[in-house]
Design a protein around this motif. Structure first.
Motif, PDB file in Angstrom:
ATOM      1  N   ASN A   6     -72.393 -16.788   8.352  1.00  0.00           N
ATOM      2  CA  ASN A   6     -71.696 -17.451   9.451  1.00  0.00           C
ATOM      3  C   ASN A   6     -70.853 -18.620   8.965  1.00  0.00           C
ATOM      4  OD1 ASN A   6     -71.995 -19.890  11.577  1.00  0.00           O
ATOM      5  ND2 ASN A   6     -71.623 -17.938  12.628  1.00  0.00           N
ATOM      6  N   HIS A   7     -71.415 -19.457   8.102  1.00  0.00           N
ATOM      7  CA  HIS A   7     -70.682 -20.599   7.563  1.00  0.00           C
ATOM      8  C   HIS A   7     -71.366 -21.079   6.288  1.00  0.00           C
ATOM      9  CE1 HIS A   7     -73.867 -22.676   9.825  1.00  0.00           C
ATOM     10  NE2 HIS A   7     -73.697 -23.665   8.951  1.00  0.00           N
ATOM     11  N   THR A   8     -70.646 -21.857   5.525  1.00  0.00           N
ATOM     12  CA  THR A   8     -71.220 -22.534   4.378  1.00  0.00           C
ATOM     13  C   THR A   8     -70.628 -23.932   4.328  1.00  0.00           C
ATOM     14  OG1 THR A   8     -71.769 -22.330   2.026  1.00  0.00           O
ATOM     15  CG2 THR A   8     -69.513 -21.753   2.664  1.00  0.00           C
ATOM     16  N   PRO A  39     -63.869 -27.689   9.585  1.00  0.00           N
ATOM     17  CA  PRO A  39     -63.958 -26.256   9.266  1.00  0.00           C
ATOM     18  C   PRO A  39     -62.604 -25.585   9.017  1.00  0.00           C
ATOM     19  CG  PRO A  39     -64.315 -26.611  11.618  1.00  0.00           C
ATOM     20  CD  PRO A  39     -64.018 -27.948  11.010  1.00  0.00           C
ATOM     21  N   THR A  41     -61.716 -21.565   9.160  1.00  0.00           N
ATOM     22  CA  THR A  41     -62.307 -20.273   9.515  1.00  0.00           C
ATOM     23  C   THR A  41     -61.476 -19.139   8.924  1.00  0.00           C
ATOM     24  OG1 THR A  41     -63.191 -21.220  11.555  1.00  0.00           O
ATOM     25  CG2 THR A  41     -63.106 -18.812  11.409  1.00  0.00           C
ATOM     26  N   VAL A  46     -66.149 -16.246   9.193  1.00  0.00           N
ATOM     27  CA  VAL A  46     -66.972 -17.142   8.390  1.00  0.00           C
ATOM     28  C   VAL A  46     -66.199 -18.445   8.234  1.00  0.00           C
ATOM     29  CG1 VAL A  46     -67.990 -17.545   6.096  1.00  0.00           C
ATOM     30  CG2 VAL A  46     -68.114 -15.277   7.143  1.00  0.00           C
ATOM     31  N   SER A  47     -66.882 -19.561   8.416  1.00  0.00           N
ATOM     32  CA  SER A  47     -66.182 -20.838   8.246  1.00  0.00           C
ATOM     33  C   SER A  47     -66.704 -21.584   7.031  1.00  0.00           C
ATOM     34  CB  SER A  47     -66.298 -21.707   9.504  1.00  0.00           C
ATOM     35  OG  SER A  47     -67.624 -22.144   9.699  1.00  0.00           O
ATOM     36  N   LEU A  48     -65.789 -22.275   6.392  1.00  0.00           N
ATOM     37  CA  LEU A  48     -66.132 -23.217   5.338  1.00  0.00           C
ATOM     38  C   LEU A  48     -66.095 -24.574   6.004  1.00  0.00           C
ATOM     39  CD1 LEU A  48     -64.602 -20.713   3.873  1.00  0.00           C
ATOM     40  CD2 LEU A  48     -64.777 -22.225   1.915  1.00  0.00           C
ATOM     41  N   ASP A  49     -67.241 -25.205   6.100  1.00  0.00           N
ATOM     42  CA  ASP A  49     -67.368 -26.474   6.809  1.00  0.00           C
ATOM     43  C   ASP A  49     -67.389 -27.604   5.789  1.00  0.00           C
ATOM     44  OD1 ASP A  49     -67.536 -24.889   9.036  1.00  0.00           O
ATOM     45  OD2 ASP A  49     -69.674 -25.200   9.363  1.00  0.00           O
TER      46      ASP A  49
END
Length: 128
Positions: A6-8, A39, A41, A46-49
């Motif tokens: 979902n995200h990292t 973020p 996306t 998938v998002s890179l936060d």
């Protein structure tokens, strides 16, 4: 349910600047902040936060892109004067790689402002 990333969280000294750097290279937008995260996306949601930290080890992030997206991102990298490499240990400056395992796959590596090793690569065609 199928398991999906979902995200990292991506550590950064300046999350806004680092998120904008990646978004600019990939031709994406920086999303509005979520709490204290910035973020970016990707197409698969998938998002890179990006999160503010002062001390961290650099990570490696790889992005699968189409042939056209690769050419556009590489042009943006070159136009910005960012050194890119044909190998993950960053000895083949100004190069792209051609995979021996996946026919037609191209890729290159570059560092973001925080020293993270970013990679863009095309899918190519898997050999049987």
């Amino acid at each position: 349910m199928t398991v999906e990333l979902n995200h990292t969280i991506v550590p950064a000294r300046d999350p806004q600047a680092s998120a904008q750097f990646l978004a600019d290279i990939l031709g994406l937008n920086v999303d509005p902040p979520v709490a204290h995260f910035i973020p970016v996306t990707l197409a698969n949601q998938v998002s890179l936060d990006y999160d503010q930290l002062d001390d961290f080890e650099p990570h490696h992030y790889a992005f699968m892109v189409s042939e056209q997206e690769f050419d556009a991102a590489l042009a943006r990298i070159q136009h910005a004067g960012i050194t890119h490499y044909g190998d993950p240990v960053c000895q083949e400056g100004g190069q792209i790689y051609h995979s021996k395992r996946t026919e037609g796959r191209r890729g290159t590596y570059f560092h973001d402002p925080d020293g993270h090793l970013m990679e863009i690569l095309t899918p190519g065609d898997a050999r049987s």
